[in-house]
Design a protein around this motif. Structure first.
Motif, PDB file in Angstrom:
ATOM      1  N   LEU A  11       2.653  80.542  -9.657  1.00 41.66           N
ATOM      2  CA  LEU A  11       1.976  79.539  -8.863  1.00 41.66           C
ATOM      3  C   LEU A  11       1.747  80.075  -7.455  1.00 41.66           C
ATOM      4  N   PRO A  12       0.546  79.922  -6.931  1.00 39.18           N
ATOM      5  CA  PRO A  12       0.244  80.496  -5.611  1.00 39.18           C
ATOM      6  C   PRO A  12       0.873  79.681  -4.479  1.00 39.18           C
ATOM      7  N   ASN A  13       1.485  80.374  -3.531  1.00 31.90           N
ATOM      8  CA  ASN A  13       1.962  79.772  -2.279  1.00 31.90           C
ATOM      9  C   ASN A  13       2.963  78.642  -2.481  1.00 31.90           C
ATOM     10  N   LEU A  14       3.683  78.644  -3.578  1.00 29.43           N
ATOM     11  CA  LEU A  14       4.665  77.599  -3.826  1.00 29.43           C
ATOM     12  C   LEU A  14       6.033  78.222  -4.045  1.00 29.43           C
ATOM     13  N   GLN A  15       7.020  77.682  -3.356  1.00 30.80           N
ATOM     14  CA  GLN A  15       8.378  78.192  -3.486  1.00 30.80           C
ATOM     15  C   GLN A  15       9.188  77.217  -4.331  1.00 30.80           C
ATOM     16  N   LEU A  16       8.945  77.233  -5.619  1.00 31.66           N
ATOM     17  CA  LEU A  16       9.638  76.344  -6.543  1.00 31.66           C
ATOM     18  C   LEU A  16      10.416  77.176  -7.556  1.00 31.66           C
ATOM     19  N   PRO A  17      11.660  76.823  -7.812  1.00 30.22           N
ATOM     20  CA  PRO A  17      12.420  77.553  -8.843  1.00 30.22           C
ATOM     21  C   PRO A  17      11.839  77.261 -10.218  1.00 30.22           C
ATOM     22  N   ARG A  18      11.941  78.233 -11.111  1.00 38.99           N
ATOM     23  CA  ARG A  18      11.424  78.033 -12.471  1.00 38.99           C
ATOM     24  C   ARG A  18      12.282  77.041 -13.249  1.00 38.99           C
ATOM     25  N   THR A  19      13.551  76.969 -12.924  1.00 41.00           N
ATOM     26  CA  THR A  19      14.445  76.028 -13.591  1.00 41.00           C
ATOM     27  C   THR A  19      15.337  75.378 -12.549  1.00 41.00           C
ATOM     28  N   LEU A  20      15.892  74.257 -12.905  1.00 39.38           N
ATOM     29  CA  LEU A  20      16.832  73.552 -12.029  1.00 39.38           C
ATOM     30  C   LEU A  20      18.244  73.997 -12.382  1.00 39.38           C
ATOM     31  N   ASN A  21      18.921  74.588 -11.430  1.00 34.73           N
ATOM     32  CA  ASN A  21      20.278  75.064 -11.691  1.00 34.73           C
ATOM     33  C   ASN A  21      21.206  73.900 -12.014  1.00 34.73           C
ATOM     34  N   ARG A  22      22.071  74.134 -12.974  1.00 31.98           N
ATOM     35  CA  ARG A  22      23.041  73.120 -13.380  1.00 31.98           C
ATOM     36  C   ARG A  22      24.425  73.581 -12.961  1.00 31.98           C
ATOM     37  N   PRO A  23      25.123  72.808 -12.137  1.00 28.86           N
ATOM     38  CA  PRO A  23      26.464  73.225 -11.705  1.00 28.86           C
ATOM     39  C   PRO A  23      27.433  73.235 -12.872  1.00 28.86           C
ATOM     40  N   ALA A  24      28.538  73.953 -12.682  1.00 23.36           N
ATOM     41  CA  ALA A  24      29.566  74.016 -13.721  1.00 23.36           C
ATOM     42  C   ALA A  24      30.106  72.620 -14.014  1.00 23.36           C
ATOM     43  N   PHE A  25      30.322  72.355 -15.297  1.00 21.63           N
ATOM     44  CA  PHE A  25      30.774  71.039 -15.722  1.00 21.63           C
ATOM     45  C   PHE A  25      32.131  70.691 -15.111  1.00 21.63           C
ATOM     46  N   THR A  26      32.241  69.475 -14.643  1.00 21.11           N
ATOM     47  CA  THR A  26      33.502  68.932 -14.144  1.00 21.11           C
ATOM     48  C   THR A  26      33.679  67.542 -14.728  1.00 21.11           C
ATOM     49  N   GLU A  27      34.832  67.271 -15.324  1.00 19.08           N
ATOM     50  CA  GLU A  27      35.073  65.942 -15.901  1.00 19.08           C
ATOM     51  C   GLU A  27      35.434  64.962 -14.793  1.00 19.08           C
ATOM     52  N   VAL A  28      35.186  63.696 -15.056  1.00 14.31           N
ATOM     53  CA  VAL A  28      35.531  62.660 -14.082  1.00 14.31           C
ATOM     54  C   VAL A  28      37.042  62.599 -13.909  1.00 14.31           C
ATOM     55  N   GLN A  29      37.470  61.918 -12.848  1.00 12.55           N
ATOM     56  CA  GLN A  29      38.886  61.864 -12.511  1.00 12.55           C
ATOM     57  C   GLN A  29      39.555  60.658 -13.186  1.00 12.55           C
ATOM     58  N   ARG A  30      40.621  60.928 -13.894  1.00  9.42           N
ATOM     59  CA  ARG A  30      41.361  59.842 -14.525  1.00  9.42           C
ATOM     60  C   ARG A  30      41.875  58.855 -13.471  1.00  9.42           C
ATOM     61  N   ASP A  31      42.321  59.378 -12.337  1.00 10.84           N
ATOM     62  CA  ASP A  31      42.836  58.505 -11.281  1.00 10.84           C
ATOM     63  C   ASP A  31      41.762  57.540 -10.782  1.00 10.84           C
ATOM     64  N   ALA A  32      40.503  58.007 -10.739  1.00 12.36           N
ATOM     65  CA  ALA A  32      39.424  57.148 -10.266  1.00 12.36           C
ATOM     66  C   ALA A  32      39.205  55.981 -11.215  1.00 12.36           C
ATOM     67  N   ILE A  33      39.342  56.249 -12.516  1.00 11.17           N
ATOM     68  CA  ILE A  33      39.194  55.179 -13.499  1.00 11.17           C
ATOM     69  C   ILE A  33      40.392  54.239 -13.449  1.00 11.17           C
ATOM     70  N   LEU A 243      26.802  64.026  -6.944  1.00  6.84           N
ATOM     71  CA  LEU A 243      27.721  63.024  -7.479  1.00  6.84           C
ATOM     72  C   LEU A 243      28.550  63.545  -8.649  1.00  6.84           C
ATOM     73  N   GLY A 244      28.134  64.677  -9.227  1.00  2.00           N
ATOM     74  CA  GLY A 244      28.859  65.213 -10.375  1.00  2.00           C
ATOM     75  C   GLY A 244      28.543  64.473 -11.657  1.00  2.00           C
ATOM     76  N   VAL A 245      27.258  64.247 -11.908  1.00  2.00           N
ATOM     77  CA  VAL A 245      26.827  63.580 -13.136  1.00  2.00           C
ATOM     78  C   VAL A 245      26.444  64.649 -14.155  1.00  2.00           C
ATOM     79  N   PHE A 246      27.088  64.629 -15.309  1.00  2.00           N
ATOM     80  CA  PHE A 246      26.853  65.673 -16.309  1.00  2.00           C
ATOM     81  C   PHE A 246      26.407  65.079 -17.648  1.00  2.00           C
ATOM     82  N   ASP A 247      25.687  63.959 -17.586  1.00  2.00           N
ATOM     83  CA  ASP A 247      25.183  63.328 -18.800  1.00  2.00           C
ATOM     84  C   ASP A 247      24.134  64.221 -19.459  1.00  2.00           C
ATOM     85  N   ARG A 248      24.303  64.481 -20.755  1.00  2.00           N
ATOM     86  CA  ARG A 248      23.411  65.406 -21.453  1.00  2.00           C
ATOM     87  C   ARG A 248      21.961  64.938 -21.433  1.00  2.00           C
ATOM     88  N   ASP A 249      21.739  63.639 -21.680  1.00  2.00           N
ATOM     89  CA  ASP A 249      20.370  63.137 -21.709  1.00  2.00           C
ATOM     90  C   ASP A 249      19.723  63.182 -20.332  1.00  2.00           C
TER      91      ASP A 249
END
Length: 273
Positions: A11-33, A243-249
């Motif tokens: 794409l000309p003159n556009l600084q866009l990544p080809r993909t959106l990086n996905r951070p390493a998976f982190t599970e929610v905190q049991r203490d928070a629940i 926020l650390g949202v790792f929902d597959r959908d």
């Protein structure tokens, strides 16, 4: 996986990544629940989330029924809002006062977005959210519930509501309506060819076909219209990462939308549409 096609040319003159990086998976905190729902201490996280998804429309109805201003200046935020009771649905536990972080690169706005929520939804889906203060809305003499206000800082406050609505109701169709302005039928066709749920929600969808429609239907300055779509997808992506949202959908929707929009931009840039 959905049908994938890399753009034929850069794409000309556009600084866009080809993909959106996905951070390493982190599970929610049991203490928070445990802090907000102590009776869920021994329940597996995935089972908690499935239970919430089954109640999604009920929780969404409670949120939609809560009458609060969409925005307020920070200097005028009350400590709580009085929310009228609704038949058969619990009141929200918090009113989120959502504002953009200074690191978002834009001037800090005095306005905050007000979003009613249920604390268990955030605790069960957001691995990086600070531990939520316990809220048991008090009943006023009028019968209304006094629901406390809680500040929340995200990269893009204006893009929080669609992400939050998805976490509550888990309605992929509604999320996609915010990401891609295409006929819902283009994304909702029945899976064919033996595709299974494990293949992802867009296994049956042709990304090039959707990109062609998007490029052809973009109004006015097509490239500017498509760039606006990249900003929406990017804003929701940044909020999900923060926020650390790792929902597959959710991630499938973001990845698919990004690929489609870049494909449409390439078609416009190369004169294919």
């Amino acid at each position: 996986m959905y049908q994938h096609q890399h753009p034929a040319a850069p794409l000309p003159n556009l600084q866009l990544p080809r993909t959106l990086n996905r951070p390493a998976f982190t599970e929610v905190q049991r203490d928070a629940i445990l802090a907000v729902e102590p009776n869920l201490g021994q329940v597996p996280f995935e089972y908690i989330r499935k239970g919430l998804h089954a109640r999604g429309e009920e929780l969404m109805a409670s949120i939609n029924a809560a009458k609060v201003p969409p925005q307020l200046p920070r200097t005028r935020l009350p400590a709580s809002f009085d929310i009228a009771p609704t038949h058969g649905t619990p009141p929200p536990t918090h009113i989120l006062a959502v504002q953009s972080s200074p690191s978002s690169g834009r001037p800090v706005s005095d306005a905050v977005f007000l979003v009613p929520t249920h604390h268990i939804v955030l605790a069960a889906h957001c691995a990086h959210i600070p531990r939520l203060p316990v809220s048991r809305p008090q009943t006023r003499s009028s019968g209304a519930f006094a629901v406390p206000v809680m500040p929340l800082v995200v990269p893009h406050a204006e893009a929080f509501a669609p992400l939050h609505a998805f976490l509550v109701a888990h309605r992929l169709d509604r999320l996609m309506a915010n990401l891609l302005p295409v006929p819902p039928a283009m994304l909702a066709a029945t899976r064919t060819g033996g595709a299974s749920a494990a293949a992802g929600p867009f296994a049956h969808v042709s990304a090039p076909q959707v990109a062609t429609y998007l490029a052809a239907s973009a109004a006015g300055d097509k490239m500017s219209a498509l760039m606006a779509l990249t900003r929406t997808v990017s804003a929701i992506w940044r909020n999900a990462c923060a926020l650390g949202v790792f929902d597959r959908d959710l991630w499938a929707a973001l990845d698919f939308s990004w690929e489609v929009i870049l494909g449409a931009m390439n078609m416009v840039a190369t004169g294919a549409v």
